[in-house]
Design a protein around this motif. Structure first.
Motif, mmCIF file in Angstrom:
data_model
loop_
_atom_site.group_PDB
_atom_site.id
_atom_site.type_symbol
_atom_site.label_atom_id
_atom_site.label_comp_id
_atom_site.label_asym_id
_atom_site.label_seq_id
_atom_site.Cartn_x
_atom_site.Cartn_y
_atom_site.Cartn_z
ATOM 1 N N LYS A 119 -48.332 -56.541 -74.006
ATOM 2 C CA LYS A 119 -48.519 -55.377 -74.880
ATOM 3 C C LYS A 119 -47.458 -54.337 -74.578
ATOM 4 O O LYS A 119 -46.812 -53.801 -75.491
ATOM 5 C CB LYS A 119 -49.910 -54.763 -74.640
ATOM 6 C CG LYS A 119 -50.976 -55.327 -75.546
ATOM 7 C CD LYS A 119 -52.301 -54.612 -75.243
ATOM 8 C CE LYS A 119 -53.421 -55.164 -76.108
ATOM 9 N NZ LYS A 119 -54.714 -54.551 -75.713
ATOM 10 N N LYS A 120 -47.341 -54.140 -73.259
ATOM 11 C CA LYS A 120 -46.352 -53.130 -72.842
ATOM 12 C C LYS A 120 -44.964 -53.537 -73.306
ATOM 13 O O LYS A 120 -44.188 -52.724 -73.807
ATOM 14 C CB LYS A 120 -46.360 -52.964 -71.313
ATOM 15 C CG LYS A 120 -47.467 -52.056 -70.833
ATOM 16 C CD LYS A 120 -47.435 -51.969 -69.297
ATOM 17 C CE LYS A 120 -48.608 -51.122 -68.817
ATOM 18 N NZ LYS A 120 -48.740 -51.164 -67.379
ATOM 19 N N GLU A 121 -44.685 -54.819 -73.145
ATOM 20 C CA GLU A 121 -43.391 -55.340 -73.559
ATOM 21 C C GLU A 121 -43.211 -55.143 -75.072
ATOM 22 O O GLU A 121 -42.144 -54.690 -75.537
ATOM 23 C CB GLU A 121 -43.323 -56.850 -73.225
ATOM 24 C CG GLU A 121 -43.136 -57.144 -71.758
ATOM 25 C CD GLU A 121 -41.715 -56.942 -71.289
ATOM 26 O OE1 GLU A 121 -40.770 -57.169 -72.079
ATOM 27 O OE2 GLU A 121 -41.537 -56.544 -70.103
ATOM 28 N N ILE A 122 -44.281 -55.498 -75.739
ATOM 29 C CA ILE A 122 -44.242 -55.385 -77.209
ATOM 30 C C ILE A 122 -44.018 -53.920 -77.618
ATOM 31 O O ILE A 122 -43.197 -53.626 -78.481
ATOM 32 C CB ILE A 122 -45.542 -55.942 -77.830
ATOM 33 C CG1 ILE A 122 -45.555 -57.480 -77.655
ATOM 34 C CG2 ILE A 122 -45.693 -55.568 -79.329
ATOM 35 C CD1 ILE A 122 -46.898 -58.127 -77.879
ATOM 36 N N VAL A 123 -44.762 -53.034 -76.922
ATOM 37 C CA VAL A 123 -44.638 -51.604 -77.256
ATOM 38 C C VAL A 123 -43.211 -51.138 -77.003
ATOM 39 O O VAL A 123 -42.596 -50.452 -77.854
ATOM 40 C CB VAL A 123 -45.644 -50.790 -76.417
ATOM 41 C CG1 VAL A 123 -45.357 -49.268 -76.523
ATOM 42 C CG2 VAL A 123 -47.053 -51.065 -76.904
ATOM 43 N N SER A 124 -42.740 -51.518 -75.805
ATOM 44 C CA SER A 124 -41.370 -51.077 -75.489
ATOM 45 C C SER A 124 -40.370 -51.665 -76.472
ATOM 46 O O SER A 124 -39.440 -50.983 -76.903
ATOM 47 C CB SER A 124 -41.021 -51.453 -74.035
ATOM 48 O OG SER A 124 -41.053 -52.839 -73.881
ATOM 49 N N LEU A 125 -40.641 -52.941 -76.805
ATOM 50 C CA LEU A 125 -39.775 -53.579 -77.788
ATOM 51 C C LEU A 125 -39.876 -52.864 -79.146
ATOM 52 O O LEU A 125 -38.869 -52.613 -79.803
ATOM 53 C CB LEU A 125 -40.173 -55.064 -77.960
ATOM 54 C CG LEU A 125 -39.622 -56.029 -76.923
ATOM 55 C CD1 LEU A 125 -40.261 -57.399 -77.080
ATOM 56 C CD2 LEU A 125 -38.116 -56.175 -77.035
ATOM 57 N N VAL A 126 -41.103 -52.533 -79.482
ATOM 58 C CA VAL A 126 -41.336 -51.822 -80.768
ATOM 59 C C VAL A 126 -40.638 -50.471 -80.721
ATOM 60 O O VAL A 126 -39.983 -50.079 -81.680
ATOM 61 C CB VAL A 126 -42.855 -51.685 -81.026
ATOM 62 C CG1 VAL A 126 -43.135 -50.740 -82.173
ATOM 63 C CG2 VAL A 126 -43.463 -53.069 -81.328
ATOM 64 N N VAL A 127 -40.797 -49.828 -79.522
ATOM 65 C CA VAL A 127 -40.173 -48.501 -79.392
ATOM 66 C C VAL A 127 -38.669 -48.629 -79.529
ATOM 67 O O VAL A 127 -38.024 -47.842 -80.261
ATOM 68 C CB VAL A 127 -40.572 -47.878 -78.030
ATOM 69 C CG1 VAL A 127 -39.739 -46.609 -77.740
ATOM 70 C CG2 VAL A 127 -42.063 -47.557 -78.036
ATOM 71 N N LEU A 128 -38.187 -49.614 -78.802
ATOM 72 C CA LEU A 128 -36.737 -49.801 -78.843
ATOM 73 C C LEU A 128 -36.288 -50.136 -80.260
ATOM 74 O O LEU A 128 -35.296 -49.591 -80.755
ATOM 75 C CB LEU A 128 -36.341 -50.952 -77.898
ATOM 76 C CG LEU A 128 -36.269 -50.630 -76.424
ATOM 77 C CD1 LEU A 128 -36.034 -51.864 -75.625
ATOM 78 C CD2 LEU A 128 -35.135 -49.637 -76.145
ATOM 79 N N ALA A 129 -37.109 -51.001 -80.871
ATOM 80 C CA ALA A 129 -36.753 -51.395 -82.243
ATOM 81 C C ALA A 129 -36.858 -50.204 -83.181
ATOM 82 O O ALA A 129 -35.977 -49.985 -84.021
ATOM 83 C CB ALA A 129 -37.712 -52.510 -82.705
#
Lengths: 303, 163
Positions: free
Chosen positions: B129-139
């Motif tokens: 989730k955290k990865e996804i969030v960070s990825l989402v944030v980055l994206a």
């Protein structure tokens, strides 16, 4: 035929010589009732029967010593033979005496009598009758053989019978006592019974003298035993010798052979009978007659 | 009597001589033949009797020993059988117990594994989730950078971050 012609010639010579020459006759062998002397030591005449007995004694000594030397734990030969005889004879004696104690005591005597008589009987039928001496007495000479059955002389059989009967009585004295043996012949006990029993049993007046008389008969019986024993053996053996002599005179070749076998058998049987009778006399002498009376008395008193 | 003595030539000297003859025969036979032979035969008889008795005793002893041996063997067999049965029973019980323990242990292990797996899973999901969030944030940041709409972007980033 030749013999006949030579006899004729001899007769002719005798006739020719006439009364000047003595008639040469063949020595005659007569079967005498008594044993003939063959040698004299002073007044003691050594008869042919005594000489034969010495040979018998010598033979028995030789056999006994050789047997003693060859004795081994595992029997062989002569020892085996004697062991068989001894064992058979011992069991037979047991049957006759009915007591092992009596058998053990009397057996050596009985078997010695048997062998002594047997060897004496058989020596008489050995073909040594031709050896002897010629005794000239008057017109005819007599041939005396060196060998004559020891038992074909009444002196031998009488000696054996005397020993048997006297020995049996001595054995009786040793076994049951002097008083009881004496009472067998002179029944003083029976006579004394007249005084002690007359009130209870008046019949004792008849019974006691009869019992005493029975004792006297027993005493006579002892002498009869000597006579019967000695004359039976002597008669049988002497008759055998006469029979053999007669048969030989009839036909020297062949004819005596069956009679020789018969005499071998008679010799054996006579030795056997004599020794068995010795055994019987010893057994009777060792038994107390009063024992039976004492056993019977209570029953008699009850009735 | 006299005629008897004369006829048969009864001579007391010869009678005595014959008595002596018989005496010699008796003594010699007794000493050299009968006595030793009887002794030998008695000894042999005793030896044989003893041998027979010994053989009988030995046979009895062997029989007795054999019986004892058989008894001991049977007893040992019975005991061994009992011990074996008991051992088997114990082993079975032990086996069952061990199986039960193993089952329990396996159950516990499975349960703890499951737990660990669940926690790992939750952890992984959290991390994902955290990865996804960070990825989402980055994206999102990258997308926003391209659009240059800072006010909206910041607002969006904040919303995303609050997510």
């Amino acid at each position: 035929m030749e013999t006949t012609s030579s006899e004729i010639n001899t007769n002719q010579v005798e006739i020719d010589l006439g009364q000047q020459a003595e008639v040469e006759t063949k020595p005659v062998h007569e079967a005498t009732l008594y044993a003939e002397p063959i040698y004299h030591i002073g007044s003691f005449a050594i008869t042919n029967a005594l000489f034969t007995s010495w040979i018998a004694v010598f033979l028995i000594i030789i056999i006994a010593i050789s047997l003693r030397r060859k004795l081994k734990e595992i029997p062989k030969g002569i020892q085996n033979f004697f062991e068989i005889i001894l064992e058979g004879a011992f069991s037979l004696c047991d049957q006759v005496t009915g007591s092992r104690t009596i058998t053990t005591k009397v057996f050596p005597l009985a078997i010695s009598v048997f062998f002594f008589i047997l060897i004496n009987n058989w020596l008489g039928i050995l073909p040594f009758g031709g050896f002897g001496l010629v005794e000239k007495g008057g017109a005819e000479s007599v041939f005396i053989p060196f060998i004559r059955s020891g038992t074909a002389d009444i002196n031998t059989t009488l000696a054996l019978s005397l020993m048997a009967v006297v020995g049996a009585n001595i054995f009786g004295i040793i076994s049951i006592g002097l008083w009881k043996t004496f009472n067998k012949y002179v029944n003083l006990k029976a006579l004394a019974g007249i005084i002690t029993k007359i009130r209870r049993e008046p019949t004792v007046l008849v019974v006691a003298p009869v019992t005493f008389f029975v004792g006297v008969l027993e005493l006579i019986g002892e002498f009869a035993k000597i006579a019967s024993l000695s004359f039976r053996l002597f008669g049988n053996v002497f008759a055998g010798e006469v029979l053999l002599l007669s048969m030989s005179a009839l036909l020297a070749y062949g004819l005596p052979i069956p009679f020789l076998f018969l005499e071998i058998f008679v010799g054996l049987i006579q030795a056997f009978i004599f020794s068995i009778l010795v055994l019987v006399y010893f057994t009777i002498a060792s038994q107390d007659h009063d024992e039976h009376d004492e056993h019977e008395e209570p029953a008699h008193a009850m009735t | 009597m006299d005629s008897l003595i004369t006829t048969f030539h009864i001579d007391w000297k010869i009678i005595i001589a014959q008595v002596i003859n018989f005496g010699i025969v008796f003594a010699v036979l007794y000493m050299f033949a009968l006595k030793p032979l009887k002794k030998l035969m008695t000894e042999r008889e005793e030896k044989i009797a003893k041998g027979v008795t010994d053989a009988k005793e030995n046979a009895e002893m062997i029989e007795k020993t054999r019986k004892e041996y058989d008894e001991v063997l049977n007893k040992a067999r019975a005991e061994a059988h009992t011990i074996f049965q008991e051992g088997k029973r114990d082993a079975d019980a032990k086996k069952a117990e061990m199986l039960e323990d193993a089952k329990n242990e396996v159950g516990v292990m499975i349960a703890s594994g499951k737990k660990t797996l669940e926690s790992e899973k939750a952890k992984i999901i959290e991390e994902a989730k955290k990865e996804i969030v960070s990825l989402v944030v980055l994206a999102t940041e990258k997308v926003l950078k391209d659009n240059d709409n800072t006010g909206v972007n910041e607002k969006t980033v904040k919303q995303i971050n609050n997510m």
